[in-house]
Design a protein around this motif. Structure first.
Motif, PDB file in Angstrom:
ATOM      1  N   ALA A 292      -3.998 -10.359  -0.850  1.00  0.00           N
ATOM      2  CA  ALA A 292      -4.068  -9.800  -2.200  1.00  0.00           C
ATOM      3  C   ALA A 292      -2.747  -9.140  -2.569  1.00  0.00           C
ATOM      4  N   LEU A 293      -2.176  -8.418  -1.612  1.00  0.00           N
ATOM      5  CA  LEU A 293      -0.897  -7.752  -1.860  1.00  0.00           C
ATOM      6  C   LEU A 293       0.185  -8.781  -2.180  1.00  0.00           C
TER       7      LEU A 293
ATOM      8  N   ARG B 255     -15.488  -3.166  -2.058  1.00  0.00           N
ATOM      9  CA  ARG B 255     -15.890  -1.837  -1.591  1.00  0.00           C
ATOM     10  C   ARG B 255     -16.929  -1.970  -0.497  1.00  0.00           C
TER      11      ARG B 255
ATOM     12  N   GLU C 274       5.347   8.160   2.609  1.00  0.00           N
ATOM     13  CA  GLU C 274       4.845   8.824   1.402  1.00  0.00           C
ATOM     14  C   GLU C 274       6.000   9.353   0.560  1.00  0.00           C
ATOM     15  N   ARG C 275       6.973   9.976   1.242  1.00  0.00           N
ATOM     16  CA  ARG C 275       8.102  10.550   0.504  1.00  0.00           C
ATOM     17  C   ARG C 275       8.907   9.473  -0.192  1.00  0.00           C
TER      18      ARG C 275
ATOM     19  N   THR D 125      -4.557   6.429  -2.686  1.00  0.00           N
ATOM     20  CA  THR D 125      -3.247   5.881  -2.361  1.00  0.00           C
ATOM     21  C   THR D 125      -2.453   5.573  -3.610  1.00  0.00           C
TER      22      THR D 125
ATOM     23  N   ALA E 265      -2.388   2.590   3.751  1.00  0.00           N
ATOM     24  CA  ALA E 265      -3.714   3.108   3.389  1.00  0.00           C
ATOM     25  C   ALA E 265      -4.808   2.201   3.935  1.00  0.00           C
TER      26      ALA E 265
ATOM     27  N   LEU F 273      -0.212  -9.893  -5.716  1.00  0.00           N
ATOM     28  CA  LEU F 273       0.239  -8.874  -6.668  1.00  0.00           C
ATOM     29  C   LEU F 273       1.758  -8.773  -6.696  1.00  0.00           C
TER      30      LEU F 273
ATOM     31  N   GLY G 158      -0.018   8.472  -6.163  1.00  0.00           N
ATOM     32  CA  GLY G 158       1.352   8.924  -6.007  1.00  0.00           C
ATOM     33  C   GLY G 158       1.506  10.352  -5.526  1.00  0.00           C
TER      34      GLY G 158
ATOM     35  N   PRO H 281      -9.818  -2.566  -6.214  1.00  0.00           N
ATOM     36  CA  PRO H 281     -10.059  -2.087  -4.859  1.00  0.00           C
ATOM     37  C   PRO H 281      -8.776  -1.980  -4.059  1.00  0.00           C
ATOM     38  N   LEU H 282      -7.751  -2.690  -4.535  1.00  0.00           N
ATOM     39  CA  LEU H 282      -6.465  -2.634  -3.854  1.00  0.00           C
ATOM     40  C   LEU H 282      -5.827  -1.274  -4.008  1.00  0.00           C
TER      41      LEU H 282
ATOM     42  N   ARG I 293       2.872   1.772   1.028  1.00  0.00           N
ATOM     43  CA  ARG I 293       1.806   2.749   0.860  1.00  0.00           C
ATOM     44  C   ARG I 293       0.438   2.050   0.823  1.00  0.00           C
ATOM     45  N   VAL I 294       0.359   0.917   0.128  1.00  0.00           N
ATOM     46  CA  VAL I 294      -0.906   0.175   0.064  1.00  0.00           C
ATOM     47  C   VAL I 294      -1.325  -0.294   1.451  1.00  0.00           C
TER      48      VAL I 294
ATOM     49  N   MET J 282      13.004  16.103  -5.398  1.00  0.00           N
ATOM     50  CA  MET J 282      12.838  14.649  -5.469  1.00  0.00           C
ATOM     51  C   MET J 282      13.778  14.044  -6.510  1.00  0.00           C
TER      52      MET J 282
ATOM     53  N   ALA K 218      -8.977  -9.381  -2.987  1.00  0.00           N
ATOM     54  CA  ALA K 218      -8.938  -7.998  -2.521  1.00  0.00           C
ATOM     55  C   ALA K 218     -10.239  -7.628  -1.824  1.00  0.00           C
ATOM     56  N   PRO K 219     -10.150  -6.832  -0.745  1.00  0.00           N
ATOM     57  CA  PRO K 219     -11.359  -6.451  -0.026  1.00  0.00           C
ATOM     58  C   PRO K 219     -12.316  -5.691  -0.931  1.00  0.00           C
TER      59      PRO K 219
ATOM     60  N   TYR L 289       6.123   1.195  -2.540  1.00  0.00           N
ATOM     61  CA  TYR L 289       4.758   1.212  -3.042  1.00  0.00           C
ATOM     62  C   TYR L 289       3.867   0.294  -2.208  1.00  0.00           C
TER      63      TYR L 289
ATOM     64  N   ASP M 211       7.047   8.333  -3.170  1.00  0.00           N
ATOM     65  CA  ASP M 211       7.151   9.357  -4.211  1.00  0.00           C
ATOM     66  C   ASP M 211       8.480   9.280  -4.940  1.00  0.00           C
TER      67      ASP M 211
ATOM     68  N   THR N  19      -6.351  -7.865   2.621  1.00  0.00           N
ATOM     69  CA  THR N  19      -5.476  -6.903   1.949  1.00  0.00           C
ATOM     70  C   THR N  19      -4.083  -7.496   1.746  1.00  0.00           C
TER      71      THR N  19
END
Lengths: 338, 281
Positions: free
Chosen positions: B201-202, B274, B114-115, A10, B162, B205, A13, A4-5, B158-159, A43, B271-272, B155, B118, B198
């Motif tokens: 949990a992060l 659903r 995001e960039r 998200t 989101a 990880l 990528g 779920p994380l 981004r988590v 990139m 982790a949360p 990364y 990426d 969140t």
């Protein structure tokens, strides 16, 4: 429960369809594909520039790193000139970047072309890596699909726990466990790779243990992604309709859920490819496998920065290609759903 | 918020118990690592058996490549690894929290995030760390830790962003920001409290990722140097003698494996869940 994380939107990528930046939204098919290619290329160029800049900014250079004990400063300066490290940064960067597209990765700290050093072991790593990638994707798809059939059921919980455990493990832990079980206690498989006269592993069974050691953590990682992507798909109206229509379960999986989950899976394949390169360094060292990873581990003790930078460039290009494929897949699928 | 709070209290007890049971092995290892100076039966830097001596009364887990006591080295080899991984996890989670919430509240910055993510995906962490450790030879453990933190942040941001995006779109945030609340107040007092699970949990990880990166680097002889006792380094040093004294390699492997698996399972339980249960096919 599964990942779920990492919701697919998200973890995959890439930007979600509604916030596509730039011209991608308005261009027709071929033009859009060209834009996606250009974006990924940009990139990659940016990453290589960042890598080069990082090496430049941090203390220590190849000439100094390879200096022998008791070497005078003058000797180091001579080698620095021989390696071309005394020229201005901008000029060296331009040389390095302009050589990359033609397959010229520059010179190692010992003065050989990087491509020459890498060309021998490259096929071996390509064989091992692509087998591991194929195994981890198929394994992840199988496990993820099996877990999706009964959300929250016994299989789902077991797969979630096993995949979480597997991707937490560093490759050398998996390698040692495999070595102890399969070569020491049972004696079924060889512990080290012996090379034949052609530089390739002498027999197929020497591939099995390195392959498993590389693939097991990746199966765990990709299973979580696949499971999460399927769970996201299950909430969508067209999948709900298919379930209510009473279609066979495997058909719902393959025809209704898989297409939407593909982009996320494609991106996780790209991430996996990167992790496999890192894992190969460890696994090839432990199993004495003649590949790029072993060369890289040697480059570390030799303090050969240009060689590592060359491998980073090649790996970045490979991951970019896979991500571009993911972009194109997403484009195709969203195109048909519009 | 009342409905979520109600479900939270219902789910809290079993969930919390499950997180604790899953994290227990890791906590035990942590305690052992902290208490090692009191527990280690022998000196960690003097030979007590023959090289790769078998496990017997002289040394419970036998000797390593120089005949030093494997058990004592195992007990004292965890603390540095755990400390480095913890600091990586703290730095990454802290930076990602601030940047992620900011990105959710300010969409233009979100696009930059995001960039960056990426871009970071193109550089496998092991390769990045090799590169930085090579270009910064005097960096040692710090170089490895810094590299891991820098490479892990995009990364993680981004988590967080989101998870924060739906919260940033809620009415009470709009009300607060229309009421002229400052940005930091919105971030710290309105969005942050809703991200607790969140972020926990992060953190778990990122700790596992930190253990992975630091131990792989140590295995490649970046960071800790011999004669230091370090789990990953022990595996590398003693691998040639795996046939003579398997414990010298298996024990540190078990330690790293149990630590990583335990924290990862605990993070997963944190982790949360659903919001809606999944439909069975």
């Amino acid at each position: 429960m599964a990942g779920p994380l990492i919701p697919a939107s998200t973890a995959d990528g890439a930007t979600a369809p509604e916030d596509r930046s730039g011209p991608a939204r308005i261009l027709p098919g071929a033009g859009r594909a060209a834009w996606l290619v250009a974006r990924r290329l940009g990139m990659l160029a940016l990453l290589l520039a960042a890598v080069f800049a990082a090496i430049e900014v941090l203390p220590g250079d190849a000439a100094q790193a390879t200096s022998e004990r008791g070497e005078s400063a003058a000797d180091v300066a001579v080698r620095r000139a021989a390696l071309g490290l005394d020229r201005p940064v901008t000029e060296r960067f331009r040389d390095w970047m302009s050589g990359l597209p033609t397959g010229d990765l520059g010179t190692t700290a010992h003065g050989q072309p990087v491509t020459t050093v890498l060309s021998g072991p490259f096929p071996n790593t390509l064989l091992l890596g692509s087998l591991a990638l194929a195994l981890s994707i198929t394994g992840a798809l199988a496990l993820g699909s099996w877990a999706t059939l009964r959300p929250g059921g016994r299989v789902d919980r077991a797969v979630a726990a096993a995949s979480t455990a597997a991707f937490a493990l560093p490759e050398f832990v998996v390698s040692v466990a495999l070595l102890l079980v399969f070569s020491q206690w049972t004696g079924w498989l060889p512990a080290v790779t012996l090379t034949g006269p052609d530089g390739a592993p002498a027999s197929w069974d020497m591939l099995v243990l390195p392959l498993l050691a590389l693939a097991i953590p990746q199966i765990g990682w990709n299973t979580r992604i696949v499971r999460g992507a399927f769970a996201d798909q299950a909430d969508l109206p067209h999948v709900q309709a298919a379930i209510l229509d009473g279609l066979p379960r495997h058909r719902i999986l393959t025809h209704h859920m898989l297409p939407g989950a593909l982009p996320a899976i494609a991106v996780s394949t790209a991430t996996s490819a990167g992790m496999l390169v890192g894992g190969a360094v460890v696994v090839e060292t432990l199993f004495n496998y003649p590949g790029i990873g072993a060369v890289l581990a040697g480059a570390l003790t030799d303090r050969d920065t240009p060689l590592v930078a060359g491998v980073v460039a090649v790996t970045g290009a490979a991951i970019s290609t896979l991500l571009l494929l993911a972009d194109l897949i997403r484009d195709r699928i969203l195109g048909t759903h519009r | 918020m009342t409905t979520t709070e109600a479900t939270l209290t219902v789910r809290q007890q079993p969930a919390r118990a499950r997180v604790l049971t899953r994290a227990l092995p890791a906590l035990l290892l942590l305690l052992l690592a902290l208490a090692s100076p009191l527990l280690a039966p022998r000196a960690i830097d003097r030979p007590v058996t023959a090289p790769y001596g078998p496990a017997d009364d002289a040394a419970t887990l036998g000797g390593d490549l120089l005949g030093r006591d494997v058990l004592s080295r195992l007990l004292s080899g965890g603390a540095p690894l755990i400390a480095t991984a913890l600091s990586i996890a703290l730095v990454v989670t802290g930076a990602a929290t601030a940047l992620g919430i900011l990105a959710a509240l300010r969409p233009r910055l979100g696009r930059w995030v995001e960039r960056a993510a990426d871009l970071a995906i193109l550089l496998p962490s092991v390769l990045g760390i090799m590169l930085i450790a090579l270009a910064w030879p005097s960096g040692g453990r710090l170089a490895v830790g810094a590299a891991a933190a820098v490479l892990g942040i995009p990364y993680a941001v981004r988590v967080v962003s989101a998870a924060a995006a739906p919260i940033a779109a809620t009415g009470y945030i709009e009300t607060a920001s229309a009421g002229g609340e400052r940005l930091w107040y919105l971030m710290a007092r309105e969005v942050l409290p809703n991200l607790r699970s969140t972020l926990l949990a992060l953190f778990g990880l990122r700790f596992v990722e930190g253990v992975y990166v630091v131990s792989v680097a140590a295995f490649l002889q970046l960071g800790p140097q011999p004669p230091e006792a370090d789990w990953a380094l022990m595996i590398r040093e003693n691998a040639p003698g795996i046939l003579l004294n398997p414990w010298a390699v298996a024990a540190p492997c078990l330690a790293i494996g149990v630590l990583a698996i335990s924290v990862n399972l605990a993070a997963e339980a944190l982790a949360p869940a659903r919001p809606t249960p999944e439909t069975p096919l």
